[in-house]
Design a protein around this motif. Structure first.
Motif: not given
Length: 127
Positions: A98-127
């Motif tokens: 369904t289109d809604q399931a695909r949209l939900d998957a996009y949002h879930q992937l966006r959240q997962m990738i944004s979590w992975l990007k945290v140390p790239l965007d802010d290297p001070s996160v992990y001392p």
């Protein structure tokens, strides 16, 4: 295929203009082969060779090897645990079909990738 005296294969760079069926699963790639085939990559390679004092063949070999191993390099960078985790929302969305399931998957992937990007965007996160 030509080979040099030492057994090294010699590849001829050529354009490819063959048609393919509309339902060809590799149509996108074949289209790119034809599109990029209109360009002359040796213009760039010649300049690099001249400016860096590296033989053209060595640069072409590097470019091909780098491109050809890009997928496995990406897998190594993400790791054998993360790739299936990223695939799960996609598989679930395709199963629901369904289109809604695909949209939900996009949002879930966006959240997962944004979590992975945290140390790239802010290297001070992990001392």
């Amino acid at each position: 295929m030509w080979t040099e005296e030492d057994g090294t294969e010699v590849v001829r760079l050529r354009r490819w203009r063959e048609p393919w069926p509309e339902d060809d699963p590799h149509a996108n790639f074949k289209g790119e082969v034809q599109l990029y085939g209109k360009l002359d990559p040796l213009l760039t390679v010649r300049g690099m060779s001249r400016n860096l004092d590296i033989p053209m063949g060595a640069i072409v070999r590097y470019v091909l090897a780098r491109w050809a191993t890009g997928g496995s390099g990406g897998l190594l960078e993400l790791g054998p645990v993360m790739v299936p985790r990223l695939w799960e929302p996609i598989a679930a969305a395709e199963e629901a079909d369904t289109d809604q399931a695909r949209l939900d998957a996009y949002h879930q992937l966006r959240q997962m990738i944004s979590w992975l990007k945290v140390p790239l965007d802010d290297p001070s996160v992990y001392p």
